[in-house]
Scaffold this active site. Structure first.
Site, PDB file in Angstrom:
ATOM      1  CG  LEU A  39      -1.836   1.195   1.447  1.00 26.45           C
ATOM      2  CD1 LEU A  39      -3.161   0.756   2.061  1.00 26.45           C
ATOM      3  CD2 LEU A  39      -1.193   2.263   2.347  1.00 26.45           C
ATOM      4  CG  LEU A  40       1.972   5.199  -2.790  1.00 25.96           C
ATOM      5  CD1 LEU A  40       3.035   5.135  -3.883  1.00 25.96           C
ATOM      6  CD2 LEU A  40       0.758   5.979  -3.322  1.00 25.96           C
ATOM      7  CG  ASP A  42      -0.519  10.777   3.526  1.00 24.82           C
ATOM      8  OD1 ASP A  42      -1.484  10.179   3.039  1.00 24.82           O
ATOM      9  OD2 ASP A  42      -0.547  11.311   4.648  1.00 24.82           O
ATOM     10  NE  ARG A 160      -2.436  12.154  11.566  1.00 23.30           N
ATOM     11  CZ  ARG A 160      -3.414  11.938  12.435  1.00 23.30           C
ATOM     12  NH1 ARG A 160      -3.157  11.868  13.728  1.00 23.30           N
ATOM     13  NH2 ARG A 160      -4.666  11.792  12.017  1.00 23.30           N
TER      14      ARG A 160
END
Length: 476
Positions: A39-40, A42, A160
């Site tokens: 999974l990719l 941001d 964050r």
């Protein structure tokens, strides 16, 4: 073997194990960035450094779900041909053991320095958050320098995604956050030398004038200047759909105004969505050596039926958008394909003047440029784009990849529709409307076997179509 080395080795083994299957997937892109496995999400650390563009990305290499994220890494000289690089960051230390979350990169003292959020969760799911620094002398191998910012008072641990830049002689950092009242905000900090940081205050928040209840958390903020105006990009979570607005699970957009860097006071206008498509989130920008403000985004949305995407059985999910040049005009951001994208073109264009209707076949990697009084178009018998002239509304329609039911996204075009510039890549569409006035970014999981394009206009119009390269991402 250190834990860091063990994680890197396991990630590379996952790439070796899955990539052959991943690249055979007919939905795997030809010229967009996508993960070699897993999974990719941001885009991170987006920067041009010593002549090379670097794009880091949130990555789960082992499977197509979320978890303790790595920073994957691609680099390019020309923004067209990309190279998969060694892993930049692993979740191997006490301050980032549950994930090296999103952040940014700067050039300082001849070093490439990246700031990121170290995420830590205990067995009960309680979260701790740390803003951390790592640096590299060559742009490819990074050494962690530990925690530089701890959670200040007044915020939950949803604190964050530091974006760092230099303004005059000071360094500044904007962080996406949630106040104790469970409302989203952006926080401004400053530092003389990237080591010791002072929290100046809240830059903007969910109820800042003229905003009203704009979400419970703001992610991935990015503050920059365009035409001497201060633009804050961010991705608010928790907005209710409002007609044709805010129809994705989470949104991405911006406000425009003027920042007082001494007090963090920011007078700005209303929130505007940056993209009108089905899949777009967490955009990040950089200022390159040519003075262009270039944006790249994640062609996905968190928690929006990710596990249902058709690529999951083949061991990968999600991809990035094309890089886009930003322009500010009349208090609105316009987005344009970069001139470098012309390097993707193969051979001569189909170049036709047509009367009201044009039908042809196109490649799965194509660029389409239509000028005229456009009424509608259909791509691969799957995605429809149509303009309601009476209402001034442009709509993109596709079958849901979850249940096949038709779903739509729309935008208003007060001055009508006169140009569509479209990039097709196996399982994605990027549609630039009226020279970047609006953009629709969406995945497109059309069945194999249909390569049709149909365009309908209200009078004689002009179309150009190019085949595009299908092998610009070099992973193995």
């Amino acid at each position: 073997m250190s834990y860091d080395c063990e994680l890197r080795q396991r990630a590379e083994q996952a790439v070796d194990m899955y990539f052959e299957n991943v690249k055979q997937d007919p939905y795997f892109p030809g010229y967009h960035l996508a993960p070699p496995s897993g999974l990719l999400n941001d885009p991170n650390g987006w920067i041009q450094w010593k002549g090379r563009y670097h794009l880091f990305f949130q990555w789960m290499p082992f499977h197509t779900g979320h978890g303790a994220k790595f920073w994957g890494h691609f680099s390019s000289r020309d923004l067209v041909n990309w190279r998969y690089e060694p892993i930049a960051l692993t979740p191997a230390d006490w301050f980032d053991k549950s994930g090296c979350y999103s952040g940014s990169a700067v050039n300082a003292d001849g070093m490439l320095k990246v700031f990121y959020t170290g995420n830590v969760k205990d067995e009960q799911g309680n979260r701790e958050t740390y803003q951390c620094l790592a640096e590299s002398a060559d742009g490819f191998h990074f050494e962690k320098k530990g925690v530089k910012v701890r959670l200040p008072e007044g915020y939950t641990p949803h604190f964050r995604d530091p974006k760092v830049w230099k303004h005059e002689d000071q360094w500044y950092m904007v962080i996406g956050a949630q106040k104790l009242d469970k409302k989203g905000c952006a926080v401004l900090l400053k530092s003389a030398g990237l080591e010791d940081w002072t929290c100046i205050g809240v830059l903007s928040h969910a109820n800042a004038e003229p905003l009203e209840n704009l979400g419970y958390m703001w992610e991935c903020p990015d503050l920059f200047s365009l035409n001497e105006r201060d633009v804050l990009l961010f991705s608010p979570q928790g907005l209710e759909a409002d007609g044709i607005d805010y129809n994705n699970h989470y949104q991405s957009g911006y406000v425009i105004g003027t920042v007082d860097y001494e007090t963090a006071a920011y007078k700005h206008g209303k929130f505007l969505e940056l993209d009108r498509g089905f899949e777009f989130y967490a955009p990040q920008t950089t200022l390159d050596d040519n003075g262009r403000r270039i944006l790249i985004g994640w062609m996905g949305v968190p928690d929006q039926n990710e596990a249902e995407q058709p690529t999951v059985p083949n061991g990968w999910v999600h991809q990035m958008t094309l890089p886009r040049k930003l322009e500010l005009r009349n208090d609105k951001i316009l987005q344009h394909p970069l001139d470098e994208m012309k390097l993707l073109r193969i051979g001569e264009a189909i170049d036709r003047q047509f009367d009201r209707k044009y039908q042809t076949s196109i490649s799965k990697t194509s660029e389409i440029d239509i000028n005229g009084d456009i009424e509608s178009l259909n791509i691969f018998g799957y995605a429809d784009l149509y303009f309601n002239q009476a209402e001034g509304v442009l709509t993109l329609e596709r079958p849901s990849y979850v249940n096949g039911i038709k779903e739509t996204r729309s935008c208003c075009l007060p001055s009508g529709l006169n140009r569509l510039h479209i990039f097709v890549d196996h399982s994605s569409l990027e549609i630039f409307v009226n020279d970047g006035e609006e953009v629709f970014t969406s995945r497109m999981f059309a069945p194999n076997g249909n390569d049709s394009l149909t365009i309908n206009t209200n009078k004689s119009s002009h179309v150009q179509i190019w085949d595009l390269k299908n092998d610009t991402i070099h992973i193995r």
